[in-house]
Design an enzyme around this catalytic site. Sequence first.
Site, PDB file in Angstrom:
ATOM      1  N   ASN A 138       0.838  -1.206   0.000  1.00 32.72           N
ATOM      2  CA  ASN A 138       0.000   0.000   0.000  1.00 32.72           C
ATOM      3  C   ASN A 138       0.871   1.254   0.000  1.00 32.72           C
ATOM      4  O   ASN A 138       0.517   2.279   0.563  1.00 32.72           O
ATOM      5  CB  ASN A 138      -0.922  -0.015   1.239  1.00 32.72           C
ATOM      6  CG  ASN A 138      -2.010   1.038   1.151  1.00 32.72           C
ATOM      7  OD1 ASN A 138      -2.409   1.430   0.051  1.00 32.72           O
ATOM      8  ND2 ASN A 138      -2.446   1.550   2.288  1.00 32.72           N
TER       9      ASN A 138
ATOM     10  N   SER B 275      -5.564   3.081  17.084  1.00 29.58           N
ATOM     11  CA  SER B 275      -6.492   4.023  16.458  1.00 29.58           C
ATOM     12  C   SER B 275      -7.659   4.332  17.383  1.00 29.58           C
ATOM     13  O   SER B 275      -8.064   3.490  18.181  1.00 29.58           O
ATOM     14  CB  SER B 275      -7.023   3.400  15.153  1.00 29.58           C
ATOM     15  OG  SER B 275      -8.142   4.117  14.677  1.00 29.58           O
TER      16      SER B 275
ATOM     17  N   THR C  89     -10.414   4.257  16.600  1.00 34.20           N
ATOM     18  CA  THR C  89     -11.499   3.341  16.210  1.00 34.20           C
ATOM     19  C   THR C  89     -11.813   2.357  17.332  1.00 34.20           C
ATOM     20  O   THR C  89     -12.906   1.819  17.407  1.00 34.20           O
ATOM     21  CB  THR C  89     -11.066   2.542  14.961  1.00 34.20           C
ATOM     22  OG1 THR C  89     -10.393   3.410  14.074  1.00 34.20           O
ATOM     23  CG2 THR C  89     -12.232   1.921  14.255  1.00 34.20           C
TER      24      THR C  89
ATOM     25  N   TYR D  34     -11.348  -3.950  10.823  1.00 32.18           N
ATOM     26  CA  TYR D  34     -10.088  -3.186  10.980  1.00 32.18           C
ATOM     27  C   TYR D  34      -9.971  -2.709  12.422  1.00 32.18           C
ATOM     28  O   TYR D  34      -8.968  -2.961  13.090  1.00 32.18           O
ATOM     29  CB  TYR D  34     -10.054  -1.982  10.020  1.00 32.18           C
ATOM     30  CG  TYR D  34      -9.084  -0.933  10.484  1.00 32.18           C
ATOM     31  CD1 TYR D  34      -9.536   0.213  11.140  1.00 32.18           C
ATOM     32  CD2 TYR D  34      -7.713  -1.136  10.355  1.00 32.18           C
ATOM     33  CE1 TYR D  34      -8.639   1.147  11.617  1.00 32.18           C
ATOM     34  CE2 TYR D  34      -6.809  -0.209  10.833  1.00 32.18           C
ATOM     35  CZ  TYR D  34      -7.285   0.938  11.474  1.00 32.18           C
ATOM     36  OH  TYR D  34      -6.391   1.856  11.963  1.00 32.18           O
TER      37      TYR D  34
ATOM     38  N   LYS E 197      -7.325  -3.759  15.790  1.00 37.80           N
ATOM     39  CA  LYS E 197      -6.580  -2.854  16.683  1.00 37.80           C
ATOM     40  C   LYS E 197      -6.885  -3.181  18.143  1.00 37.80           C
ATOM     41  O   LYS E 197      -6.001  -3.225  18.994  1.00 37.80           O
ATOM     42  CB  LYS E 197      -6.932  -1.384  16.382  1.00 37.80           C
ATOM     43  CG  LYS E 197      -6.437  -0.895  15.045  1.00 37.80           C
ATOM     44  CD  LYS E 197      -4.917  -0.981  14.923  1.00 37.80           C
ATOM     45  CE  LYS E 197      -4.416  -0.449  13.596  1.00 37.80           C
ATOM     46  NZ  LYS E 197      -2.954  -0.606  13.445  1.00 37.80           N
TER      47      LYS E 197
ATOM     48  N   TYR F 225      -4.287   6.896  17.424  1.00 40.71           N
ATOM     49  CA  TYR F 225      -4.370   8.073  16.559  1.00 40.71           C
ATOM     50  C   TYR F 225      -5.828   8.455  16.351  1.00 40.71           C
ATOM     51  O   TYR F 225      -6.668   7.573  16.147  1.00 40.71           O
ATOM     52  CB  TYR F 225      -3.808   7.786  15.173  1.00 40.71           C
ATOM     53  CG  TYR F 225      -2.462   7.120  15.125  1.00 40.71           C
ATOM     54  CD1 TYR F 225      -2.146   6.288  14.064  1.00 40.71           C
ATOM     55  CD2 TYR F 225      -1.508   7.290  16.107  1.00 40.71           C
ATOM     56  CE1 TYR F 225      -0.913   5.656  13.972  1.00 40.71           C
ATOM     57  CE2 TYR F 225      -0.272   6.668  16.042  1.00 40.71           C
ATOM     58  CZ  TYR F 225       0.015   5.855  14.981  1.00 40.71           C
ATOM     59  OH  TYR F 225       1.227   5.220  14.883  1.00 40.71           O
TER      60      TYR F 225
ATOM     61  N   ASN G 140      -7.615  11.368  13.703  1.00 39.79           N
ATOM     62  CA  ASN G 140      -7.621  11.332  12.228  1.00 39.79           C
ATOM     63  C   ASN G 140      -6.371  11.992  11.659  1.00 39.79           C
ATOM     64  O   ASN G 140      -6.324  13.220  11.548  1.00 39.79           O
ATOM     65  CB  ASN G 140      -8.890  12.005  11.696  1.00 39.79           C
ATOM     66  CG  ASN G 140     -10.087  11.107  11.886  1.00 39.79           C
ATOM     67  OD1 ASN G 140     -10.398  10.695  13.007  1.00 39.79           O
ATOM     68  ND2 ASN G 140     -10.735  10.747  10.787  1.00 39.79           N
TER      69      ASN G 140
HETATM   70  C1  WQD Z   1     -13.986  11.563   8.186  1.00 38.04           C
HETATM   71  C2  WQD Z   1     -15.362  12.206   8.045  1.00 38.04           C
HETATM   72  C3  WQD Z   1     -16.942  10.903   6.807  1.00 38.04           C
HETATM   73  C4  WQD Z   1     -14.887  11.101   2.971  1.00 38.04           C
HETATM   74  C5  WQD Z   1     -11.005   6.474   9.235  1.00 38.04           C
HETATM   75  C6  WQD Z   1     -10.760   5.188   9.963  1.00 38.04           C
HETATM   76  C7  WQD Z   1      -9.818   5.428  11.090  1.00 38.04           C
HETATM   77  C8  WQD Z   1      -8.567   6.061  10.574  1.00 38.04           C
HETATM   78  C9  WQD Z   1      -8.898   7.368   9.871  1.00 38.04           C
HETATM   79  C10 WQD Z   1      -6.916   4.391  10.148  1.00 38.04           C
HETATM   80  C11 WQD Z   1     -16.479  11.208   8.219  1.00 38.04           C
HETATM   81  C12 WQD Z   1     -16.624  12.203   6.082  1.00 38.04           C
HETATM   82  C13 WQD Z   1     -15.212  11.247   4.316  1.00 38.04           C
HETATM   83  C14 WQD Z   1     -15.682  11.725   1.978  1.00 38.04           C
HETATM   84  C15 WQD Z   1     -17.086  12.629   3.707  1.00 38.04           C
HETATM   85  N1  WQD Z   1      -7.892   5.177   9.714  1.00 38.04           N
HETATM   86  N2  WQD Z   1     -16.286  11.998   4.664  1.00 38.04           N
HETATM   87  N3  WQD Z   1     -16.761  12.473   2.390  1.00 38.04           N
HETATM   88  O1  WQD Z   1     -13.883   7.438   8.909  1.00 38.04           O
HETATM   89  O2  WQD Z   1     -13.241   9.149  10.697  1.00 38.04           O
HETATM   90  O3  WQD Z   1     -11.647   7.345  10.109  1.00 38.04           O
HETATM   91  O4  WQD Z   1      -9.796   7.039   8.811  1.00 38.04           O
HETATM   92  O5  WQD Z   1      -6.461   4.341  11.261  1.00 38.04           O
HETATM   93  O6  WQD Z   1      -9.523   4.199  11.690  1.00 38.04           O
HETATM   94  O7  WQD Z   1     -11.995   4.760  10.506  1.00 38.04           O
HETATM   95  O8  WQD Z   1     -12.071   9.153   8.486  1.00 38.04           O
HETATM   96  O9  WQD Z   1     -11.566  10.646   6.616  1.00 38.04           O
HETATM   97  O10 WQD Z   1     -12.899   8.517   6.161  1.00 38.04           O
HETATM   98  O11 WQD Z   1     -13.973  10.409   7.355  1.00 38.04           O
HETATM   99  O12 WQD Z   1     -18.075  13.292   4.061  1.00 38.04           O
HETATM  100  O13 WQD Z   1     -15.441  11.630   0.753  1.00 38.04           O
HETATM  101  O14 WQD Z   1     -15.478  12.720   6.721  1.00 38.04           O
HETATM  102  O15 WQD Z   1     -18.327  10.635   6.751  1.00 38.04           O
HETATM  103  O16 WQD Z   1     -17.526  11.856   8.885  1.00 38.04           O
HETATM  104  P1  WQD Z   1     -12.848   8.264   9.566  1.00 38.04           P
HETATM  105  P2  WQD Z   1     -12.588   9.664   7.060  1.00 38.04           P
END
Ligand code: WQD
Length: 340
Positions: free
Chosen positions: A34, A124, A126, A149, A153, A177, A179
């Site tokens: 990746n 995370s 998460t 996922y 963790k 972490y 975001n």
């Molecule tokens: C953030 C917000 C979406 C994309 C994930 C993993 C977490 C970590 C970080 C690894 C949410 C909104 C997103 C888009 C949108 N990864 N969104 N349009 O889901 O909080 O966390 O990534 O460790 O474990 O779960 O991050 O950036 O995907 O979303 O509206 O095109 O942005 O709904 O509210 P998330 P994200």
Amino acid sequence: MILVTGGTGFIGSHTAVELMEAGYEVVIIDDLSNSNEAVLDGIKKITGKKPLFEKFDLCNLKLVDDFFKQYNTIKAIIHFAAKKAVPESIEKPLLYYENNLVSLINLFKLMLKSSIRYFVFSSSCTVYGDADELPVTEKTPMKKANSPYGNTKQISEEIIEDIIAAGHPVKAVSLRYFNPIGAHPSGFIGELPVGIPSNLVPFITQTAFGIHPELMVYGNNYNTPDGTCIRDYIDVVDLSKAHIKAIERLLPGKMKSDFEIFNLGTGKGVSVFEMIHVFEKATNVKLKFRVTGRREGDVEQIWADTSYANKELGWKAETSLEDTLRSAWKWEKYYRNQSK
Ligand code: WQD
């Protein structure tokens, strides 16, 4: 010497830079599933030196054993190598359980055979799932993870805890972490896009670059001030610096227990609409977006109580959201122009 697994990845590469700039010798293991080897050139552009690099899959115990026979001066391991795409983990749970857990188990098998005693785990927020209390502290109970996922963790932290509880001479720090976003201010390393990004910020910068016609905002009917989800977005360089603090706590034995957990966030929640607004203000680039339905599995809101990390690690996120989004935009333009 510090082993950085997953060190050509997003947070791994930024942490390798901070380690090298702090004077540590770094060896990276990555299977490049990746990421790509060109990241090592980016690290060299920043630090003036290319880190040692071995390409192999940590799920192959024999190769891990051969590695530790060759590299016998490693003092600590920072373990990033894992698959991390939430939607993919829901689609392919077995791939995630096998990859993320077998790689961790193999590392510990070899650690216990060798003299390596210190381990930093990339965890995370998460693990908190849809937390009942906000902001979340390290004591906030883990709820059922929203994805395989996130479950890997949670299970990984429990594996580490049980190994230590069994009396094995290992001390570990788990860094949860929130975001991670942004890129190194040099623009030479950042979040490598693989396919259509599921994360918000790479989708924002790709939309700004014209790769997508518009950003989809996944729902604006949540119980939040502007109806969109709230997250704690943390600058990747600030986040990487916390790993140096963790190493500096582990190596000289400053730990207060054999397994310590820290939330790494800014302590501030930001909504999707706010992210769009701050990006536009920071870059002067207008973003086209459309509100669509909610995305399955999304937590409504989560942000960190970072007081424990601030106090015990002596670490605090310092980069402004505007600067972080500017760095993400700078990286997007550098990466696209490089790829021409
Ligand atoms: C953030 C917000 C979406 C994309 C994930 C993993 C977490 C970590 C970080 C690894 C949410 C909104 C997103 C888009 C949108 N990864 N969104 N349009 O889901 O909080 O966390 O990534 O460790 O474990 O779960 O991050 O950036 O995907 O979303 O509206 O095109 O942005 O709904 O509210 P998330 P994200």
